[in-house]
Design a protein around this motif. Structure first.
Motif, short mmCIF file in Angstrom:
data_model
loop_
_atom_site.label_atom_id
_atom_site.label_comp_id
_atom_site.label_asym_id
_atom_site.label_seq_id
_atom_site.Cartn_x
_atom_site.Cartn_y
_atom_site.Cartn_z
N ASP A 133 0.74 -1.21 -0.01
CA ASP A 133 0.08 0.08 0.07
C ASP A 133 0.74 1.32 0.11
OD1 ASP A 133 -2.28 1.65 0.12
OD2 ASP A 133 -1.98 1.61 2.36
N GLU A 141 1.48 4.15 -3.19
CA GLU A 141 0.90 5.52 -2.53
C GLU A 141 2.24 6.42 -2.69
OE1 GLU A 141 -0.49 5.97 1.48
OE2 GLU A 141 0.33 8.03 1.48
N ARG A 197 2.37 6.76 -6.42
CA ARG A 197 1.42 7.78 -7.02
C ARG A 197 1.81 9.21 -6.71
NH1 ARG A 197 -2.36 5.16 -5.02
NH2 ARG A 197 -2.77 6.41 -3.33
N ARG A 234 -10.97 15.29 -20.74
CA ARG A 234 -11.57 14.28 -21.17
C ARG A 234 -12.87 14.82 -21.54
NH1 ARG A 234 -11.74 13.01 -15.62
NH2 ARG A 234 -9.78 11.52 -16.10
N GLU A 239 -23.55 5.59 -6.36
CA GLU A 239 -22.78 4.40 -5.99
C GLU A 239 -21.37 4.91 -6.37
OE1 GLU A 239 -21.47 0.40 -7.60
OE2 GLU A 239 -23.64 0.42 -7.37
N LYS A 240 -20.34 4.97 -5.55
CA LYS A 240 -19.24 5.75 -5.92
C LYS A 240 -18.42 4.79 -6.88
CE LYS A 240 -15.06 7.82 -3.52
NZ LYS A 240 -13.94 7.29 -3.49
N ARG A 241 -18.24 5.23 -7.96
CA ARG A 241 -17.48 4.26 -9.00
C ARG A 241 -16.02 4.46 -9.22
NH1 ARG A 241 -18.80 5.07 -14.52
NH2 ARG A 241 -17.77 2.78 -14.79
N TYR A 242 -15.47 5.70 -8.57
CA TYR A 242 -14.03 5.71 -9.01
C TYR A 242 -13.20 5.83 -7.62
CZ TYR A 242 -15.56 6.34 -13.81
OH TYR A 242 -15.98 6.14 -15.05
N SER A 243 -12.08 5.54 -7.73
CA SER A 243 -11.45 5.49 -6.41
C SER A 243 -10.64 6.72 -5.98
CB SER A 243 -10.31 4.44 -6.31
OG SER A 243 -9.36 4.60 -7.54
N SER A 244 -10.64 7.53 -7.24
CA SER A 244 -9.94 9.07 -7.12
C SER A 244 -10.30 9.72 -8.54
CB SER A 244 -8.48 8.79 -6.97
OG SER A 244 -7.98 8.56 -8.56
#
Lengths: 313, 474
Positions: free
Chosen positions: B188, B192, B195, B262, B276-281
């Protein structure tokens, strides 16, 4: 609504029986009557049937959001012990309180999305020590061959991606490994080192019946107890304790007659693939190499491979 | 009390306490940011040794390798080392007033980054450096840290093992929470850190700098903005970024560009994400860069103008909008950063002025999004005509655009306002209807209409409307 015939997927059937084996190993060191199994069993509740047959002492709770499938579950319910709940898993999870009771969860998804990782992490934070959490996800690399889908994947899973390369593997095996790495990051995020708990993997497989699937089984335990947990599973044939590459399940379609013929040659001491191909006297796949590979798979999983028979009611 | 009786007070002591630096100052910074501070030192080293940073890949050939394990952390670079002429300053806790003038473009200001990063991680540290003919080691031991009276650190000549000019920092005796991050949470943490480096160092990596973390090369993730060429008919609208640039009186160059990264999401996609949260960021929002280093990445808060002065709060509908604002100064103290160098000094006068322009720029794209969200497919065609340009490419492109001076507003400078396509009718041809009904009632109507009480509620609602519409028309 159409549902795939889950109960007829041979690799999935093997995976299901491997869960039974994992629980059997668990049962060697703890009382299973302390456990409740929570599953997303689909219309036929096949996993519940098997679990009840193997471990009648387990509590059983099925979670199903779809009203029609829920009705079918009520119709198929394989024993009076199952508690059926008509709710989606995220809502169930918000209400779930382990009250220090151990659980066995199977998050048996057919897709691959952020919300499933979210559920997985929330669950790891909530379950009591000693609980098993198995998660099954779609792992089909060709889903992301198009640039737009690839970009979407990266945005969806950015915080779980193990590196910044931006390249997704194209082989099923490598893609399954990537999903496993992402789950490992999710597990470390849910249970960081300082919290005293850890998610210890027990087994990890990928297979394909129609679509590619990755499945990971692990146990939530106290970090101080990790060595004991590892020791209690270390002699299990299918164990995978170190986040190593997932193993493949790819059992061949063999007729009952072929299987009965091979029975006396199993288990094999030497090269199982070679021996079984020789025992049959012909190839079960395109060529010798592929046939040997398939038969090795059969030798590996034959005890967990159910017989599918035509029955006339 | 009479004068005769007055007490004689001794002067009070106000000397620094070592434990403050070791235990308190380290709480102000995350582990990731502390490691980025060490990378900043590598880049400052390049600037010192190279003197001139120009061309497309000025950092090519320079690299830093980060390696962390259960019991140690190491960062090693070939970025010039710590000159012996700076040894009196480099290891001091804080920057003294007699510090020699810094090389233009470096970001070190407070003289605390390296020490704070070391104390954040552990209690034993060996710094080995080679710069010119000097090659020496500085060893910070747990005993030295514990001794409040000892402020001098012994320096020893090294054995001449280093082939290139550079610095290696090895930290041991890790603090328990750091050891956890480097072992139990290693995957993890690596993800991180990678990123963070790939975003905060995107500009520098793009310009040739190489960073490896536990052996893996970090790829840059720069913000790219859509730029569509305007057709020959110059009046035709096209998707292009808003750009503002200026140079302040005290020598800070500002270059700001905001636009689309985009296609904009449709209303349905925005609703789905809300439910519903679809994206992690989200790689949307503002990135602020100071001397090539991102100090803020994809911020969507009031700090960058969202949710204030007429700009709506950020929500998923605006996920396609991103901006980059770059501050560049020879004197790093003029840059609007905090001491951690990973944050903006929100009270900086310069930043507040530039924020006006950030809001002005993003307003154009918020307006476009609101106008087109009901026609996301058509908008997709406009955006699809463009190409994705990196910040550097936008800067180059800017030289071909017609800028206008902004004399009447603060800050003064020049800007390029794109002419974005707008729907012919302001009123959308289609309107969304949404409402909430009791789940049992929805199932009842679904059963009545479709003989299936599990039909999607949106289809049930739409069919009800169609039935009434047909009735009305009849």
């Amino acid at each position: 609504m159409r549902q795939p015939p889950y109960h007829l997927r041979p690799n999935k059937a093997v995976d299901r029986l491997l869960l039974i084996e994992a629980i059997r190993h668990l049962g060697k060191s703890t009382e299973l009557d302390q456990y409740t199994y929570y599953g997303l069993g689909g219309p036929y509740l096949e996993d519940f049937r098997l679990l009840h047959e193997s471990f009648p002492e387990l509590g059983l709770v099925s979670i199903e959001g779809n009203r029609q499938i829920f009705k079918r579950q009520e119709f198929h319910v394989p024993c009076g012990k199952i508690q059926l709940q008509n709710t989606d898993f995220s809502s169930f999870l918000r209400q779930y309180d382990s009250r220090d009771r151990k659980s066995i969860f199977w998050l048996d998804y057919t897709g691959l999305g952020y919300s499933q990782f979210d559920d997985f992490m929330s669950l790891l934070e909530k379950v009591a020590a000693g609980s098993i959490v198995k998660v099954t996800l779609r792992a089909q690399p060709c889903d992301y061959f198009q640039q737009e889908r690839l970009d979407d994947f990266k945005r969806m899973f950015e915080v779980f991606l193990p590196n910044s390369s931006g390249v997704l593997p194209r082989s099923r095996e490598d893609f399954a490994k990537l999903v496993q790495d992402m789950l490992q990051i999710a597990a470390q995020r849910a249970l960081p080192g300082g919290c005293g708990m850890a998610y210890q993997p027990l087994s990890s497989f990928y297979y394909k019946d129609r679509t590619g699937i990755f499945t990971l089984t692990g146990i939530v335990c106290e970090r101080a107890n990790l060595r004991n947990v590892r020791a209690s599973f270390s002699n299990w044939q299918y164990v995978s304790l170190n986040w190593a590459r997932p193993k493949q399940i790819d059992v061949p379609f063999l007729s009952t007659k072929e299987r009965l013929h091979l029975q006396k040659h199993l288990p094999c001491r030497l090269d199982s693939g070679e021996s079984l191909v020789r025992a049959l006297g012909y190839y079960v796949d395109d060529n010798r190499r592929k046939s040997i590979k398939k038969m090795r798979q059969y030798a590996h999983f034959y005890r967990h491979f159910p017989y599918f028979m035509k029955a006339i009611p | 009390m009479s004068k005769q009786e007055q007490m004689r007070y001794e002067p009070v002591e106000a000397s620094p306490v070592k434990q403050f630096f070791v235990h308190m100052l380290t709480r102000d910074i995350t582990l990731g940011d502390a490691i980025l501070d060490l990378l900043d030192n590598c880049v400052d080293g390049i600037l010192r040794s190279k003197k001139r940073i120009a061309g497309k890949r000025p950092y090519a050939g320079f690299k830093a390798e980060v390696e962390f394990k259960r019991d140690s952390f190491m960062i090693s670079d070939n970025c010039g080392g710590i000159p012996w002429s700076l040894h009196r300053y480099a290891f001091k806790m804080g920057r003294s007033s007699d510090h020699p003038k810094e090389t233009p473009g470096t970001v070190g200001v407070y003289g605390i980054g390296m020490k704070r990063a070391i104390f954040k991680m552990g209690k034993d540290c060996l710094i080995s450096t080679k710069s010119g003919r000097h090659e020496y080691n500085v060893h910070i031991t747990p005993e030295w840290i514990a001794n409040e009276k000892e402020w001098m650190i012994p320096v020893s000549a090294s054995d001449g093992g280093k082939k290139v000019e550079g610095t290696t920092i090895l930290v041991g005796a890790l603090n328990p929470d750091i050891a956890d991050r480097f072992s139990a949470d290693a995957n993890d943490f690596k993800a991180e850190l990678e990123r963070m480096v790939s975003t905060h160092y995107a500009f520098i990596i793009d310009k040739g700098f190489e960073v490896r973390i536990n052996g893996d090369l970090v790829k840059p993730r720069p913000t790219r903005l859509i730029f569509a060429e305007r057709p020959r008919d110059k009046r035709a609208a096209a998707i292009q970024p808003y750009i503002f640039r200026t140079r302040t009186k005290d020598g800070v160059d500002v270059f700001l560009a905001v636009g689309f990264t985009r296609p904009i999401p449709s209303e349905d996609e925005a609703i789905a994400e809300r439910e519903e949260k679809r994206y992690s960021s989200m790689d949307a929002g503002w990135t602020v860069v100071c001397n090539d280093r991102a100090v803020l990445y994809c911020d969507r808060s009031e700090l960058t103008g969202w949710g204030e002065a007429g700009v709506p709060r950020y929500h998923f509908q605006f996920t396609a909008i991103s901006g980059v604002v770059e501050f560049r100064a020879d004197d790093a103290s003029k840059l609007p950063t905090t001491t951690t160098k990973r944050g903006i000094d929100a009270s900086s006068r310069l930043y507040l002025q530039v924020k006006n322009k950030m809001r002005e720029g993003m307003g154009i794209f918020i307006n476009y999004t609101n106008k087109w969200k009901a026609h996301a497919d058509e908008s997709r065609q406009h955006i699809g005509k463009g190409t994705s340009l990196s910040f550097e490419e936008v800067r180059t492109k800017a030289n071909t655009l017609a800028f206008k001076a902004t004399k009447a507003s603060v800050p003064k400078g020049e800007q390029y306002r794109p002419d974005l396509p707008m729907p012919k009718k302001v009123e959308p041809r289609k309107r969304r209807i949404s409402f909430v009904k009791d789940a049992g009632d929805v199932r009842l109507v679904a059963e009545h209409l479709f003989k299936d009480d599990n039909t999607d509620p949106s289809i049930v609602g739409e069919t009800c409307f169609d039935l009434v519409l047909r009735e009305t028309k009849d």
